[in-house]
Design an enzyme around this catalytic site. Structure first.
Site, PDB file in Angstrom:
ATOM      1  N   HIS A 165      38.332  45.215  35.577  1.00 26.25           N
ATOM      2  CA  HIS A 165      38.900  44.390  34.502  1.00 26.25           C
ATOM      3  C   HIS A 165      40.421  44.541  34.541  1.00 26.25           C
ATOM      4  O   HIS A 165      40.926  45.683  34.588  1.00 26.25           O
ATOM      5  CB  HIS A 165      38.350  44.874  33.157  1.00 26.25           C
ATOM      6  CG  HIS A 165      38.708  44.002  31.995  1.00 26.25           C
ATOM      7  ND1 HIS A 165      40.012  43.843  31.563  1.00 26.25           N
ATOM      8  CD2 HIS A 165      37.940  43.246  31.172  1.00 26.25           C
ATOM      9  CE1 HIS A 165      40.018  43.023  30.516  1.00 26.25           C
ATOM     10  NE2 HIS A 165      38.788  42.642  30.270  1.00 26.25           N
ATOM     11  N   GLU A 235      29.373  41.938  28.981  1.00 24.01           N
ATOM     12  CA  GLU A 235      30.262  42.866  29.694  1.00 24.01           C
ATOM     13  C   GLU A 235      29.861  44.323  29.412  1.00 24.01           C
ATOM     14  O   GLU A 235      29.898  45.174  30.310  1.00 24.01           O
ATOM     15  CB  GLU A 235      31.704  42.638  29.252  1.00 24.01           C
ATOM     16  CG  GLU A 235      32.738  43.452  30.000  1.00 24.01           C
ATOM     17  CD  GLU A 235      34.146  42.953  29.701  1.00 24.01           C
ATOM     18  OE1 GLU A 235      34.742  43.446  28.699  1.00 24.01           O
ATOM     19  OE2 GLU A 235      34.629  42.052  30.431  1.00 24.01           O
TER      20      GLU A 235
END
Ligand code: 48C
Length: 300
Positions: A165, A235
């Site tokens: 990320h 996520e």
């Protein structure tokens, strides 16, 4: 094919981590020879599926997404774009390069954007078993409010891969925004965790993606039954999966970036970047009215 001999005593990059403790490569510019990899994958006539969801207002992002994929995504290989949408008539027609196809999959939409996002796991899993297993070898599953801005090729392919990320590549495990409530199936304790993987970019062989999406969907359903929803939705479940089923390859932030972020020196390429909503609104104001700010692209 002629190329420089690899040098046992000279690592290709010394400024970033290029291999995890479980021997999964982390893909950075300058650490691989794309000609060698293309030759390997062409020999096997590899077929790649790229899945993307364009539900409700997000159909407005499809044109930029596909046009940029035609320029940069797996050029020269066999690619099928799988567009999951609740409004097939909103998807433009495209003239694609040789060897590339586009398939529209009509799916229901959900009222909450969190549900739209999370239900992707269920729908990718279902289609992996019903369709993708018969049509492609690898899947790449990404967000649609993005555009390719540099080459993304077969260097990303592996049994199962995740992507760092862009907001957490140098954060400590305590700073990772994992789900921290023990009641949730996505729970990760403070003293565990390797990396913080982005929900909007994973993939692998169809079989491995089926395993991953099945895990995430089942974990989400188990939480719903306990009236709990993980802090960052799909996520969070993806990060839990990768904690105990380690990815066999990891994509660097080159593969997932937001140009609102300052560009660090080690970031030599930005290959796939977030499309700001306002930019896209100019192109299709109707399509994007009501895409709420709550759906910020990359939380940090
Ligand atoms: O297609 C939609 N429609 C929605 O209304 C909400 C989300 N999505 C899909 O979910 C898009 O493919 C998005 O890229 C993906 C993940 N959601 C987001 O990226 C939001 N910006 C958080």
């Amino acid at each position: 094919m002629l190329y420089e001999k690899p040098n046992t005593m000279r690592p290709l990059r010394t400024d970033v981590l290029t291999m995890t403790p479980w021997f999964a490569p982390i893909v950075w510019n300058g650490t691989y020879n794309l000609d060698i990899l293309n030759a390997q994958f062409h020999q096997r006539e590899v077929r790649i599926g790229l899945t993307v969801f364009a539900i409700k207002k997000y159909t407005g992002f499809v044109q930029t997404f596909i046009e940029s994929a035609e320029k940069f995504f797996m050029v020269g290989h066999k690619v099928t774009y799988y567009i999951f949408t609740d409004q097939a008539s909103d998807i433009p027609a495209f003239t694609l390069r040789d060897g590339r196809k586009l398939a529209i999959l009509e799916v229901p939409s959900y009222q909450r954007w969190q549900d739209v996002s999370m239900r992707r796991m269920e729908m990718i899993g279902d289609q992996s078993r019903l369709r993708f297993i018969h049509e492609v070898d690898y899947l790449v599953c990404v967000d649609v409010d993005m555009r390719f801005s540099d080459e993304v090729g077969v260097e990303i392919l592996s049994d199962v891969f995740g992507t760092l990320h862009p907001g957490f590549y140098s954060a400590s495990r305590e700073q990772f925004t994992y789900e921290r409530r023990a009641q949730s199936t996505a729970y990760i304790p403070k003293d565990e965790g390797d990396f913080y993987y982005a929900g909007g970019y994973f993939g692998g062989t169809v079989e491995e993606v089926y395993r991953l999406t099945n895990f995430c969907h089942n974990a989400m359903v188990a939480d719903i039954e306990k009236q709990i929803e993980a802090i960052w939705h799909d996520e969070s479940y993806l990060n839990k999966y990768f904690l105990y089923q380690k990815p066999t390859k990891i994509l660097s932030p080159e593969y997932l970036w937001d140009n609102d972020f300052e560009v660090p020196g080690f970031l030599k390429r930005r290959r796939f970047v977030a499309v700001p909503k306002n930019h896209n609104a100019i192109r299709s104001r109707r399509a994007l009215q009501g895409v709420s700010e709550a759906e910020g692209k990359f939380h940090r």
